[in-house]
Design a protein around this motif. Sequence first.
Motif, PDB file in Angstrom:
ATOM      1  N   UNK A 172      -4.878   7.092  -6.114  1.00 35.44           N
ATOM      2  CA  UNK A 172      -4.779   5.809  -5.414  1.00 35.44           C
ATOM      3  C   UNK A 172      -3.700   5.869  -4.337  1.00 35.44           C
ATOM      4  N   UNK A 173      -2.582   6.515  -4.614  1.00 28.98           N
ATOM      5  CA  UNK A 173      -1.519   6.657  -3.613  1.00 28.98           C
ATOM      6  C   UNK A 173      -2.007   7.389  -2.366  1.00 28.98           C
ATOM      7  N   UNK A 174      -2.914   8.352  -2.558  1.00 23.40           N
ATOM      8  CA  UNK A 174      -3.414   9.149  -1.444  1.00 23.40           C
ATOM      9  C   UNK A 174      -4.593   8.497  -0.728  1.00 23.40           C
ATOM     10  N   UNK A 175      -5.316   7.584  -1.394  1.00 18.97           N
ATOM     11  CA  UNK A 175      -6.557   7.031  -0.834  1.00 18.97           C
ATOM     12  C   UNK A 175      -6.553   5.514  -0.746  1.00 18.97           C
ATOM     13  N   UNK A 176      -5.365   4.884  -0.782  1.00 17.32           N
ATOM     14  CA  UNK A 176      -5.325   3.420  -0.814  1.00 17.32           C
ATOM     15  C   UNK A 176      -5.941   2.782   0.432  1.00 17.32           C
ATOM     16  N   UNK A 177      -6.033   3.526   1.543  1.00 11.58           N
ATOM     17  CA  UNK A 177      -6.624   2.978   2.760  1.00 11.58           C
ATOM     18  C   UNK A 177      -8.145   2.919   2.688  1.00 11.58           C
ATOM     19  N   UNK A 178      -8.720   3.649   1.722  1.00 13.80           N
ATOM     20  CA  UNK A 178     -10.169   3.689   1.568  1.00 13.80           C
ATOM     21  C   UNK A 178     -10.659   2.484   0.768  1.00 13.80           C
ATOM     22  N   UNK A 179     -11.969   2.369   0.662  1.00 12.54           N
ATOM     23  CA  UNK A 179     -12.582   1.300  -0.125  1.00 12.54           C
ATOM     24  C   UNK A 179     -12.605   1.728  -1.588  1.00 12.54           C
ATOM     25  N   UNK A 180     -11.531   1.443  -2.308  1.00 15.34           N
ATOM     26  CA  UNK A 180     -11.380   1.909  -3.687  1.00 15.34           C
ATOM     27  C   UNK A 180     -11.931   0.864  -4.664  1.00 15.34           C
ATOM     28  N   UNK A 181     -13.223   0.907  -4.890  1.00 14.99           N
ATOM     29  CA  UNK A 181     -13.852   0.003  -5.838  1.00 14.99           C
ATOM     30  C   UNK A 181     -13.853   0.631  -7.231  1.00 14.99           C
ATOM     31  N   UNK A 182     -14.216  -0.165  -8.205  1.00 16.86           N
ATOM     32  CA  UNK A 182     -14.333   0.336  -9.570  1.00 16.86           C
ATOM     33  C   UNK A 182     -15.365   1.453  -9.646  1.00 16.86           C
ATOM     34  N   UNK A 214      -1.511  -3.969  -4.486  1.00 13.58           N
ATOM     35  CA  UNK A 214      -0.046  -3.901  -4.519  1.00 13.58           C
ATOM     36  C   UNK A 214       0.448  -2.618  -3.863  1.00 13.58           C
ATOM     37  N   UNK A 215      -0.306  -1.513  -4.019  1.00 15.36           N
ATOM     38  CA  UNK A 215       0.040  -0.263  -3.348  1.00 15.36           C
ATOM     39  C   UNK A 215      -0.115  -0.430  -1.833  1.00 15.36           C
ATOM     40  N   UNK A 216      -1.177  -1.108  -1.417  1.00 19.24           N
ATOM     41  CA  UNK A 216      -1.374  -1.370   0.018  1.00 19.24           C
ATOM     42  C   UNK A 216      -0.265  -2.255   0.578  1.00 19.24           C
ATOM     43  N   UNK A 217       0.117  -3.279  -0.182  1.00 22.50           N
ATOM     44  CA  UNK A 217       1.188  -4.176   0.269  1.00 22.50           C
ATOM     45  C   UNK A 217       2.501  -3.420   0.409  1.00 22.50           C
ATOM     46  N   UNK A 237      -5.666  -0.830   4.497  1.00 21.14           N
ATOM     47  CA  UNK A 237      -6.783  -0.945   3.567  1.00 21.14           C
ATOM     48  C   UNK A 237      -7.236  -2.354   3.258  1.00 21.14           C
ATOM     49  N   UNK A 238      -6.504  -3.363   3.734  1.00 20.87           N
ATOM     50  CA  UNK A 238      -6.930  -4.738   3.502  1.00 20.87           C
ATOM     51  C   UNK A 238      -8.067  -5.092   4.458  1.00 20.87           C
ATOM     52  N   UNK A 239      -9.106  -5.717   3.914  1.00 19.66           N
ATOM     53  CA  UNK A 239     -10.242  -6.115   4.752  1.00 19.66           C
ATOM     54  C   UNK A 239      -9.922  -7.355   5.578  1.00 19.66           C
TER      55      UNK A 239
END
Length: 249
Positions: A172-182, A214-217, A237-239
């Motif tokens: 998640x730290x490396x890909x938080x800018x992506x669309x990280x869905x379940x 929270x990681x994005x923030x 990463x926020x839409x």
Amino acid sequence: MKLLGRYEAERDVVHTVNCVYRDIGYISPHFHQSIEISYMLNGKTNFHIGSHCFAMEKGDITFVPEYYVHYTQGAAAPREKTKDALLIVPKKYYEEFTAATRNATYFFLDDKRINERIGKLITELADGIDNMSELLIKAYTNMIFGLIARDYRPVKLEKTNNDLMLQIIRYIDEHYKDDLTLDVLANEFGYSKYYFSRLFNRNFSCNLSSYVNSVRARAVSENTDGSKKTEIIIKSGFNTLSSYYRSKR
């Protein structure tokens, strides 16, 4: 794989030093990226770090490395009051220390003569941190790290028993800018989304969406590239802007 301890996600997305007094008698198993330094002020307890157990008493210090499960098993004597001064140091504050010491780390510091000076700095932080500037807090933290590195020999770290959780955190730290869905995370780690959701909620102190945001923030707050804040929020990463501000509540 048996996972021991709960990941305190909310602690690792707040990158400020914290120093408080607490009752250390019963601390449930947990882990986090921040380094935790505990100076025992009263009582006795069994302090566990990874596979190690230390009989901790007044004047002792424990040093919990990043991502190590730790907990206590209660006061050594019935109804005995246990108290420590707890210093929590997030990654941005200890990176210089690990770089200067080549990732030196510690577990149990039991020379009470040496610890008296270190403990004095920790208690001064606990007493006054709310009124200290960030510069002064960093100076205290560096002094504490410096005295530990000078007066104690580092220990060799062992393999932690939270490998899967660490893989998820780092992904998640490396890909938080992506669309990280379940669905995306479940597929990445080879689980059904229902099982992955239960796994995540059981071992993290929040749900997947809250943690990712929270990681994005945190990335937004740490960005210094000179872009406008709206651009930084979207690049992180926020839409929408509203989803960012909801994550800050």
